[in-house]
Scaffold this motif. Structure first.
Motif, PDB file in Angstrom:
ATOM      1  N   SER A 105       8.100  16.002  -0.824  1.00  0.00           N
ATOM      2  CA  SER A 105       7.300  16.310  -1.995  1.00  0.00           C
ATOM      3  C   SER A 105       8.133  17.001  -3.076  1.00  0.00           C
ATOM      4  CB  SER A 105       6.102  17.162  -1.574  1.00  0.00           C
ATOM      5  OG  SER A 105       5.715  18.037  -2.588  1.00  0.00           O
ATOM      6  N   GLN A 109       8.887  15.630  -6.821  1.00  0.00           N
ATOM      7  CA  GLN A 109       8.531  16.469  -7.980  1.00  0.00           C
ATOM      8  C   GLN A 109       9.727  16.686  -8.896  1.00  0.00           C
ATOM      9  OE1 GLN A 109       6.135  20.129  -7.415  1.00  0.00           O
ATOM     10  NE2 GLN A 109       6.061  19.510  -5.287  1.00  0.00           N
ATOM     11  N   VAL A 118      10.023  22.863 -10.935  1.00  0.00           N
ATOM     12  CA  VAL A 118       9.539  22.888  -9.550  1.00  0.00           C
ATOM     13  C   VAL A 118       9.758  24.268  -8.947  1.00  0.00           C
ATOM     14  CG1 VAL A 118       9.784  21.822  -7.269  1.00  0.00           C
ATOM     15  CG2 VAL A 118       9.985  20.412  -9.313  1.00  0.00           C
TER      16      VAL A 118
END
Ligand SMILES: [Zn+2]
Length: 169
Positions: A105, A109, A118
């Motif tokens: 993830s 991102q 992030v």
């Protein structure tokens, strides 16, 4: 502990023993249900636990709350090889303190925004986010190479067959 939590966690052979909360943080204590682990040297099964030290592994947030898994880090003893070895976890790469799905993830991102962005959202330092990104990138390269080798050994004809794998990331 709770069938629904186990189902949501979605890791095979693992159950959630307890769940605790602190300010905007969730801690899930996990219990590994497999009693035997195969030795990395001789592949024989061992059930003799030498050490069991819990570690914290960050996972994807639950309902917007930062989530950590308390995972037993089990070291086994193999009588045949007379050596100790640490259990390999199915959901986190060796030596990493994040689940694979969390790292995946973060990787996605960063690709969509930036490491700085992030880092702010996840509350992790620039270096940590960069570390995760680099680790994922290396893993993906390895997987691509493996896929290509597998395809090459299957003797597929024509370069077009390789294209979907080359551009998958
Ligand atoms: Zn062994």
């Amino acid at each position: 502990m709770n069938f629904h939590l186990d189902k949501l966690l979605n890791f095979p052979n693992i159950t959630v023993e307890s769940c605790s909360q602190q300010t905007n943080e969730v801690y899930l204590k996990l219990c590994l249900l497999n009693e035997e682990v195969s030795c990395p040297h001789c592949e024989k099964l061992s059930s003799e636990i030498h050490q069991d030290r819990p570690i914290l592994i960050r996972d994807l947030s639950i309902f917007g709350q930062t989530t950590y898994l308390k995972v037993p880090r089990r070291q086994f003893y193999c009588h045949d090889c007379q050596c100790y070895f640490t259990e390999v976890l199915s959901f986190a790469d060796k030596g990493r303190c994040y689940t694979q799905r969390y790292e995946e993830s973060i990787y996605q991102q960063v690709k969509l925004s930036s490491i700085e962005q992030v880092s702010r959202v996840e509350g992790l330092s620039f270096d940590r986010i960069q570390g995760i990104f680099k680790h994922q990138y290396t893993q993906k390269k390895k997987q691509d190479r493996k896929k290509l080798n597998e395809l090459a050994s299957m003797k597929l004809d024509g370069k077009k067959n390789f294209a979907p794998f080359m551009n998958s990331h």
